[in-house]
Design a protein around this motif. Sequence first.
Motif, PDB file in Angstrom:
ATOM      1  N   LYS A   1      15.865  22.724   6.929  1.00 58.34           N
ATOM      2  CA  LYS A   1      14.451  22.625   6.617  1.00 58.34           C
ATOM      3  C   LYS A   1      14.239  22.047   5.218  1.00 58.34           C
ATOM      4  CE  LYS A   1      10.311  25.429   6.861  1.00 58.34           C
ATOM      5  NZ  LYS A   1       9.770  26.753   7.039  1.00 58.34           N
ATOM      6  N   ASN A   2      15.117  22.402   4.282  1.00 58.81           N
ATOM      7  CA  ASN A   2      15.024  21.909   2.915  1.00 58.81           C
ATOM      8  C   ASN A   2      15.266  20.405   2.819  1.00 58.81           C
ATOM      9  OD1 ASN A   2      14.465  24.465   2.019  1.00 58.81           O
ATOM     10  ND2 ASN A   2      16.593  24.920   1.477  1.00 58.81           N
ATOM     11  N   ILE A   3      15.979  19.865   3.742  1.00 58.33           N
ATOM     12  CA  ILE A   3      16.282  18.429   3.748  1.00 58.33           C
ATOM     13  C   ILE A   3      15.238  17.655   4.555  1.00 58.33           C
ATOM     14  CG2 ILE A   3      17.961  16.693   4.473  1.00 58.33           C
ATOM     15  CD1 ILE A   3      20.134  18.786   3.973  1.00 58.33           C
ATOM     16  N   LEU A   4      14.855  18.191   5.699  1.00 60.15           N
ATOM     17  CA  LEU A   4      13.950  17.501   6.608  1.00 60.15           C
ATOM     18  C   LEU A   4      12.533  17.350   6.049  1.00 60.15           C
ATOM     19  CD1 LEU A   4      13.980  16.130   9.309  1.00 60.15           C
ATOM     20  CD2 LEU A   4      13.424  18.296  10.385  1.00 60.15           C
ATOM     21  N   ARG A   5      12.016  18.393   5.449  1.00 59.44           N
ATOM     22  CA  ARG A   5      10.635  18.334   4.934  1.00 59.44           C
ATOM     23  C   ARG A   5      10.464  17.258   3.855  1.00 59.44           C
ATOM     24  NH1 ARG A   5       6.569  22.994   2.738  1.00 59.44           N
ATOM     25  NH2 ARG A   5       5.082  21.493   1.950  1.00 59.44           N
ATOM     26  N   PRO A   6      11.275  17.194   2.807  1.00 55.45           N
ATOM     27  CA  PRO A   6      11.091  16.118   1.811  1.00 55.45           C
ATOM     28  C   PRO A   6      11.267  14.720   2.413  1.00 55.45           C
ATOM     29  CG  PRO A   6      12.591  17.800   0.956  1.00 55.45           C
ATOM     30  CD  PRO A   6      12.302  18.134   2.382  1.00 55.45           C
ATOM     31  N   ALA A   7      12.174  14.593   3.376  1.00 52.80           N
ATOM     32  CA  ALA A   7      12.386  13.287   4.017  1.00 52.80           C
ATOM     33  C   ALA A   7      11.137  12.862   4.784  1.00 52.80           C
ATOM     34  CB  ALA A   7      13.590  13.345   4.937  1.00 52.80           C
ATOM     35  N   LEU A   8      10.513  13.769   5.534  1.00 47.13           N
ATOM     36  CA  LEU A   8       9.299  13.447   6.290  1.00 47.13           C
ATOM     37  C   LEU A   8       8.120  13.160   5.361  1.00 47.13           C
ATOM     38  CD1 LEU A   8       9.544  15.960   9.282  1.00 47.13           C
ATOM     39  CD2 LEU A   8       9.885  13.479   9.310  1.00 47.13           C
TER      40      LEU A   8
ATOM     41  N   LEU B   1       8.311  11.970   2.277  1.00 47.49           N
ATOM     42  CA  LEU B   1       8.590  10.666   1.684  1.00 47.49           C
ATOM     43  C   LEU B   1       8.329   9.535   2.681  1.00 47.49           C
ATOM     44  CD1 LEU B   1       9.537   9.188  -0.843  1.00 47.49           C
ATOM     45  CD2 LEU B   1      11.881   9.428  -0.021  1.00 47.49           C
ATOM     46  N   PHE B   2       8.738   9.765   3.929  1.00 45.81           N
ATOM     47  CA  PHE B   2       8.490   8.769   4.988  1.00 45.81           C
ATOM     48  C   PHE B   2       6.990   8.528   5.171  1.00 45.81           C
ATOM     49  CE2 PHE B   2       7.618   7.955   9.514  1.00 45.81           C
ATOM     50  CZ  PHE B   2       8.216   6.706   9.638  1.00 45.81           C
ATOM     51  N   ALA B   3       6.214   9.603   5.233  1.00 47.43           N
ATOM     52  CA  ALA B   3       4.758   9.477   5.394  1.00 47.43           C
ATOM     53  C   ALA B   3       4.124   8.787   4.184  1.00 47.43           C
ATOM     54  CB  ALA B   3       4.135  10.848   5.624  1.00 47.43           C
ATOM     55  N   LEU B   4       4.572   9.153   3.002  1.00 52.25           N
ATOM     56  CA  LEU B   4       4.030   8.555   1.783  1.00 52.25           C
ATOM     57  C   LEU B   4       4.333   7.052   1.714  1.00 52.25           C
ATOM     58  CD1 LEU B   4       2.619   9.010  -0.954  1.00 52.25           C
ATOM     59  CD2 LEU B   4       4.883   9.443  -1.919  1.00 52.25           C
TER      60      LEU B   4
ATOM     61  N   THR C   1       3.162   1.347   1.898  1.00 53.29           N
ATOM     62  CA  THR C   1       3.582  -0.008   2.290  1.00 53.29           C
ATOM     63  C   THR C   1       2.948  -0.498   3.587  1.00 53.29           C
ATOM     64  OG1 THR C   1       5.537   0.810   3.454  1.00 53.29           O
ATOM     65  CG2 THR C   1       5.800   0.227   1.122  1.00 53.29           C
ATOM     66  N   GLY C   2       2.509   0.410   4.430  1.00 52.56           N
ATOM     67  CA  GLY C   2       1.942   0.007   5.713  1.00 52.56           C
ATOM     68  C   GLY C   2       0.433  -0.040   5.744  1.00 52.56           C
ATOM     69  N   VAL C   3      -0.225   0.629   4.787  1.00 51.97           N
ATOM     70  CA  VAL C   3      -1.688   0.663   4.768  1.00 51.97           C
ATOM     71  C   VAL C   3      -2.238   0.151   3.440  1.00 51.97           C
ATOM     72  CG1 VAL C   3      -3.734   2.124   5.004  1.00 51.97           C
ATOM     73  CG2 VAL C   3      -1.741   2.576   6.428  1.00 51.97           C
ATOM     74  N   ALA C   4      -1.878   0.806   2.350  1.00 50.85           N
ATOM     75  CA  ALA C   4      -2.465   0.475   1.049  1.00 50.85           C
ATOM     76  C   ALA C   4      -2.107  -0.946   0.602  1.00 50.85           C
ATOM     77  CB  ALA C   4      -2.022   1.486   0.001  1.00 50.85           C
ATOM     78  N   TYR C   5      -0.830  -1.287   0.632  1.00 50.86           N
ATOM     79  CA  TYR C   5      -0.410  -2.613   0.181  1.00 50.86           C
ATOM     80  C   TYR C   5      -1.064  -3.736   0.997  1.00 50.86           C
ATOM     81  CZ  TYR C   5       2.501  -6.604  -1.001  1.00 50.86           C
ATOM     82  OH  TYR C   5       2.935  -7.844  -1.380  1.00 50.86           O
ATOM     83  N   PRO C   6      -1.037  -3.708   2.341  1.00 51.10           N
ATOM     84  CA  PRO C   6      -1.706  -4.771   3.096  1.00 51.10           C
ATOM     85  C   PRO C   6      -3.211  -4.865   2.807  1.00 51.10           C
ATOM     86  CG  PRO C   6      -0.210  -3.595   4.534  1.00 51.10           C
ATOM     87  CD  PRO C   6      -0.262  -2.836   3.241  1.00 51.10           C
ATOM     88  N   LEU C   7      -3.874  -3.722   2.619  1.00 49.98           N
ATOM     89  CA  LEU C   7      -5.303  -3.745   2.294  1.00 49.98           C
ATOM     90  C   LEU C   7      -5.561  -4.393   0.936  1.00 49.98           C
ATOM     91  CD1 LEU C   7      -6.538  -0.282   3.617  1.00 49.98           C
ATOM     92  CD2 LEU C   7      -7.059  -2.547   4.542  1.00 49.98           C
ATOM     93  N   VAL C   8      -4.738  -4.073  -0.047  1.00 47.51           N
ATOM     94  CA  VAL C   8      -4.890  -4.656  -1.387  1.00 47.51           C
ATOM     95  C   VAL C   8      -4.625  -6.166  -1.348  1.00 47.51           C
ATOM     96  CG1 VAL C   8      -3.893  -4.718  -3.720  1.00 47.51           C
ATOM     97  CG2 VAL C   8      -4.415  -2.536  -2.639  1.00 47.51           C
ATOM     98  N   VAL C   9      -3.562  -6.575  -0.690  1.00 50.59           N
ATOM     99  CA  VAL C   9      -3.234  -8.001  -0.617  1.00 50.59           C
ATOM    100  C   VAL C   9      -4.303  -8.764   0.153  1.00 50.59           C
ATOM    101  CG1 VAL C   9      -1.573  -9.669   0.314  1.00 50.59           C
ATOM    102  CG2 VAL C   9      -0.769  -7.663  -0.913  1.00 50.59           C
ATOM    103  N   THR C  10      -4.772  -8.228   1.262  1.00 51.31           N
ATOM    104  CA  THR C  10      -5.826  -8.880   2.040  1.00 51.31           C
ATOM    105  C   THR C  10      -7.120  -8.957   1.242  1.00 51.31           C
ATOM    106  OG1 THR C  10      -4.835  -8.097   4.099  1.00 51.31           O
ATOM    107  CG2 THR C  10      -7.124  -8.805   4.209  1.00 51.31           C
TER     108      THR C  10
END
Length: 190
Positions: free
Chosen positions: A2-9, A11-14, A19-28
């Motif tokens: 649990k200590n490993i999985l939670r930070p990984a998830l 970080l993945f969400a962040l 990179t998948g939402v904020a960056y494309p919106l700013v560049v567009t």
Amino acid sequence: MKNILRPALVLFALLTLLTGVAYPLVVTGAANALFPAQAAGSLILRDGKPVGSELIGQNFADPKHFWGRPSATGPMPYNAAASSGANQGPLNPALTDAVKARIAALRAADPGNTSPVPVDLVTASSSGLDPHISPAAARYQVARVASARRLALASVQALVDQQTEKPLMGFLGEPRVHVLRLNLALEALR
């Protein structure tokens, strides 16, 4: 675990949001603010309606219009979704046959024209989408277009000269003629 999985998830969400939402919106947003015409597709408008793009050629086959370079896209010419080169080298018999057929078609469309055929009228550009031809290729077609439209040769030649774009900063690239813009100017001659 649990200590490993939670930070990984987390970080993945962040990173997904960043990179998948904020960056494309700013560049567009930046593209739309700084380069609105290019961000919208470099469209050419006529009476407020798009008729083409600055970046993609169109297929003109009517003798009353100037013709562009052959398109390497298939089965539909100037299909941006199928952009690619023909991948035919200078020794390829298929390229030789295609060039001969294109020369024959140009000669048949204007039998009185005995000038050498400019190479860009019989060979495709690397993308197969080039909207430009050389001034020589435009001049080669002047007599055919003038005759088909019953216009004075000098007025069509003057139009080609007017539509010839100079090299960038006077020395980068070659002079060129945008075929769609030339044909739109030709339509305006009426």
